[in-house]
Design a protein around this motif. Sequence first.
Motif, PDB file in Angstrom:
ATOM      1  N   ARG A   1       0.836  -1.086  -0.242  1.00 41.21           N
ATOM      2  CA  ARG A   1      -0.008   0.177   0.008  1.00 41.21           C
ATOM      3  C   ARG A   1       0.854   1.257   0.110  1.00 41.21           C
ATOM      4  NH1 ARG A   1      -5.186  -1.112   4.186  1.00 41.21           N
ATOM      5  NH2 ARG A   1      -6.126  -3.208   2.970  1.00 41.21           N
ATOM      6  N   PRO A   2       1.274   1.768  -1.161  1.00 40.55           N
ATOM      7  CA  PRO A   2       1.983   2.898  -1.102  1.00 40.55           C
ATOM      8  C   PRO A   2       1.204   4.220  -0.813  1.00 40.55           C
ATOM      9  CG  PRO A   2       1.180   2.398  -3.388  1.00 40.55           C
ATOM     10  CD  PRO A   2       0.801   1.273  -2.584  1.00 40.55           C
ATOM     11  N   SER A   3       2.399   5.312  -0.323  1.00 44.29           N
ATOM     12  CA  SER A   3       1.619   6.421   0.218  1.00 44.29           C
ATOM     13  C   SER A   3       2.250   7.693  -0.480  1.00 44.29           C
ATOM     14  CB  SER A   3       1.395   6.375   1.786  1.00 44.29           C
ATOM     15  OG  SER A   3       2.879   6.270   2.185  1.00 44.29           O
ATOM     16  N   ASP A   4       1.948   8.835  -0.017  1.00 42.94           N
ATOM     17  CA  ASP A   4       2.660  10.164  -0.487  1.00 42.94           C
ATOM     18  C   ASP A   4       4.176   9.754  -0.120  1.00 42.94           C
ATOM     19  OD1 ASP A   4       0.335  10.884  -1.600  1.00 42.94           O
ATOM     20  OD2 ASP A   4      -0.194  12.362   0.043  1.00 42.94           O
ATOM     21  N   GLY A   5       4.980   9.930  -0.972  1.00 46.67           N
ATOM     22  CA  GLY A   5       6.444  10.029  -0.696  1.00 46.67           C
ATOM     23  C   GLY A   5       6.870   8.568  -0.605  1.00 46.67           C
TER      24      GLY A   5
ATOM     25  N   MET B   1       7.193  -7.359  -7.202  1.00 46.55           N
ATOM     26  CA  MET B   1       5.775  -7.068  -6.501  1.00 46.55           C
ATOM     27  C   MET B   1       4.749  -8.603  -6.646  1.00 46.55           C
ATOM     28  SD  MET B   1       6.080  -4.274  -5.488  1.00 46.55           S
ATOM     29  CE  MET B   1       4.463  -3.790  -4.753  1.00 46.55           C
ATOM     30  N   VAL B   2       5.038  -9.248  -7.549  1.00 51.65           N
ATOM     31  CA  VAL B   2       4.517 -10.617  -7.605  1.00 51.65           C
ATOM     32  C   VAL B   2       5.014 -11.574  -6.423  1.00 51.65           C
ATOM     33  CG1 VAL B   2       4.422 -12.722  -8.952  1.00 51.65           C
ATOM     34  CG2 VAL B   2       4.137 -10.829 -10.220  1.00 51.65           C
ATOM     35  N   THR B   3       6.204 -11.461  -6.026  1.00 50.26           N
ATOM     36  CA  THR B   3       6.572 -12.229  -4.873  1.00 50.26           C
ATOM     37  C   THR B   3       6.022 -11.846  -3.624  1.00 50.26           C
ATOM     38  OG1 THR B   3       8.789 -12.361  -6.345  1.00 50.26           O
ATOM     39  CG2 THR B   3       8.651 -12.940  -3.928  1.00 50.26           C
ATOM     40  N   LEU B   4       5.987 -10.306  -3.639  1.00 48.46           N
ATOM     41  CA  LEU B   4       5.243  -9.888  -2.352  1.00 48.46           C
ATOM     42  C   LEU B   4       3.900 -10.157  -2.252  1.00 48.46           C
ATOM     43  CD1 LEU B   4       4.728  -7.832  -0.155  1.00 48.46           C
ATOM     44  CD2 LEU B   4       4.588  -6.158  -1.553  1.00 48.46           C
ATOM     45  N   LYS B   5       3.175 -10.080  -3.356  1.00 50.46           N
ATOM     46  CA  LYS B   5       1.674 -10.749  -3.543  1.00 50.46           C
ATOM     47  C   LYS B   5       1.577 -12.152  -3.064  1.00 50.46           C
ATOM     48  CE  LYS B   5      -2.368 -11.259  -6.235  1.00 50.46           C
ATOM     49  NZ  LYS B   5      -2.708 -11.019  -7.988  1.00 50.46           N
ATOM     50  N   ASP B   6       2.775 -13.032  -3.504  1.00 46.82           N
ATOM     51  CA  ASP B   6       2.550 -14.517  -3.139  1.00 46.82           C
ATOM     52  C   ASP B   6       2.789 -14.838  -1.675  1.00 46.82           C
ATOM     53  OD1 ASP B   6       2.231 -15.065  -5.751  1.00 46.82           O
ATOM     54  OD2 ASP B   6       4.345 -15.663  -6.019  1.00 46.82           O
ATOM     55  N   ILE B   7       3.545 -13.984  -0.956  1.00 44.79           N
ATOM     56  CA  ILE B   7       3.980 -14.079   0.346  1.00 44.79           C
ATOM     57  C   ILE B   7       2.647 -13.613   1.342  1.00 44.79           C
ATOM     58  CG2 ILE B   7       5.325 -13.257   2.405  1.00 44.79           C
ATOM     59  CD1 ILE B   7       7.717 -12.639   0.237  1.00 44.79           C
TER      60      ILE B   7
ATOM     61  N   SER C   1      -0.534  -2.557   5.810  1.00 44.27           N
ATOM     62  CA  SER C   1       0.660  -2.279   4.425  1.00 44.27           C
ATOM     63  C   SER C   1       1.669  -3.348   4.737  1.00 44.27           C
ATOM     64  CB  SER C   1       1.035  -0.839   4.655  1.00 44.27           C
ATOM     65  OG  SER C   1       2.207  -0.786   3.463  1.00 44.27           O
ATOM     66  N   HIS C   2       2.133  -4.132   3.946  1.00 43.44           N
ATOM     67  CA  HIS C   2       3.293  -4.914   3.962  1.00 43.44           C
ATOM     68  C   HIS C   2       4.482  -4.515   3.225  1.00 43.44           C
ATOM     69  CE1 HIS C   2       0.747  -7.446   6.623  1.00 43.44           C
ATOM     70  NE2 HIS C   2      -0.374  -7.117   5.845  1.00 43.44           N
ATOM     71  N   THR C   3       5.615  -4.990   3.553  1.00 46.45           N
ATOM     72  CA  THR C   3       6.925  -4.705   2.954  1.00 46.45           C
ATOM     73  C   THR C   3       7.771  -5.646   2.480  1.00 46.45           C
ATOM     74  OG1 THR C   3       6.828  -2.409   4.278  1.00 46.45           O
ATOM     75  CG2 THR C   3       8.993  -3.124   3.008  1.00 46.45           C
ATOM     76  N   PHE C   4       8.193  -5.713   1.389  1.00 49.15           N
ATOM     77  CA  PHE C   4       8.964  -6.823   0.981  1.00 49.15           C
ATOM     78  C   PHE C   4      10.388  -5.866   0.468  1.00 49.15           C
ATOM     79  CE2 PHE C   4      10.497 -10.162  -2.416  1.00 49.15           C
ATOM     80  CZ  PHE C   4      11.041 -10.838  -1.572  1.00 49.15           C
ATOM     81  N   GLN C   5      11.426  -6.315   0.939  1.00 51.98           N
ATOM     82  CA  GLN C   5      12.875  -5.826   0.843  1.00 51.98           C
ATOM     83  C   GLN C   5      13.776  -6.836   0.175  1.00 51.98           C
ATOM     84  OE1 GLN C   5      12.973  -3.838   4.774  1.00 51.98           O
ATOM     85  NE2 GLN C   5      13.240  -2.070   3.583  1.00 51.98           N
ATOM     86  N   GLY C   6      14.766  -6.412  -0.770  1.00 60.75           N
ATOM     87  CA  GLY C   6      15.701  -7.103  -1.346  1.00 60.75           C
ATOM     88  C   GLY C   6      17.004  -6.438  -1.547  1.00 60.75           C
ATOM     89  N   MET C   7      18.191  -7.137  -1.183  1.00 58.49           N
ATOM     90  CA  MET C   7      19.442  -6.358  -1.404  1.00 58.49           C
ATOM     91  C   MET C   7      20.435  -7.500  -1.701  1.00 58.49           C
ATOM     92  SD  MET C   7      20.413  -5.683   2.550  1.00 58.49           S
ATOM     93  CE  MET C   7      20.180  -6.749   3.948  1.00 58.49           C
ATOM     94  N   PHE C   8      21.178  -7.324  -2.817  1.00 66.01           N
ATOM     95  CA  PHE C   8      22.276  -7.947  -3.196  1.00 66.01           C
ATOM     96  C   PHE C   8      23.492  -7.161  -3.609  1.00 66.01           C
ATOM     97  CE2 PHE C   8      19.402  -7.371  -6.781  1.00 66.01           C
ATOM     98  CZ  PHE C   8      20.256  -6.840  -7.783  1.00 66.01           C
ATOM     99  N   GLY C   9      24.702  -7.688  -3.679  1.00 65.44           N
ATOM    100  CA  GLY C   9      25.875  -7.004  -4.291  1.00 65.44           C
ATOM    101  C   GLY C   9      27.105  -7.850  -4.038  1.00 65.44           C
ATOM    102  N   CYS C  10      28.210  -7.166  -4.106  1.00 65.19           N
ATOM    103  CA  CYS C  10      29.521  -7.718  -4.090  1.00 65.19           C
ATOM    104  C   CYS C  10      30.470  -6.594  -3.685  1.00 65.19           C
ATOM    105  CB  CYS C  10      29.998  -8.392  -5.419  1.00 65.19           C
ATOM    106  SG  CYS C  10      29.880  -7.206  -6.930  1.00 65.19           S
ATOM    107  N   GLU C  11      31.832  -7.140  -3.278  1.00 65.43           N
ATOM    108  CA  GLU C  11      32.726  -6.206  -2.844  1.00 65.43           C
ATOM    109  C   GLU C  11      34.262  -6.734  -3.365  1.00 65.43           C
ATOM    110  OE1 GLU C  11      34.399  -6.289   1.420  1.00 65.43           O
ATOM    111  OE2 GLU C  11      33.003  -4.747   1.361  1.00 65.43           O
TER     112      GLU C  11
END
Length: 218
Positions: free
Chosen positions: A39-43, A98-104, A114-124
């Motif tokens: 559920r997005p909101s202003d900002g 967003m499909v994955t968020l809906k599945d969960i 409102s529900h939140t799904f977050q992801g992070m990936f990377g390398c060093e």
Amino acid sequence: MDTIVSALLSLLLLLGPAVPQETQGGPYSLSFFYTGLSRPSDGFPSFQATAYLNDQDFFHYDSETGKAIPRYPWSQMEGIEDWEKESKLQKAREDIFMVTLKDIMEYYKDKEGSHTFQGMFGCELQNNKNSGAFWRYAYDGRNFIEFNKEIPAWVPQDPAALNTKKKWEAEEVYVQRAKAYLEEECPVMLQRYLEYGKTYLDRQGIHLLPTSYSSAPH
């Protein structure tokens, strides 16, 4: 869902590396942070993504603009990236995310609030060598699933993630591509960005210092 997983990994690999020159010192990091809101909101748009080179914003994308917008000083460099192409890639990732968020949410029957799904990936990189990598997700602030490249496999950290694991590991090639991205593609991309920007940054008196960023956030 197999098509979705294949598309996600293909999009990551489509950022394909150029042949880099050596980058010494470090550590230097390339990382991506995604957030999806039911559920997005202003900002706070429904989806946003930010890429970082070390602790500096590299580019930002959100569902409202639909564009990957480079940050200064990277916005001053011509040819470092095809931003129209990057925008299309991020839009495709938005759809998958967003499909994955809906599945969960369907698994937990989370219809209220409102529900939140977050992801992070990377390398060093440290002294021109891959010194770390990560790829993990969280749901409503709780660890959800992460990729262990040593096994290699997706490791569930939430009951709903067992279903996600099955979908993402439906074919072995998907697991191997994720491993290849973290160990090969991402480090070479990072080298490319560092080398491409080095001449411009030096000329402008801007220095991309080694990062204090940890490759294993919790």
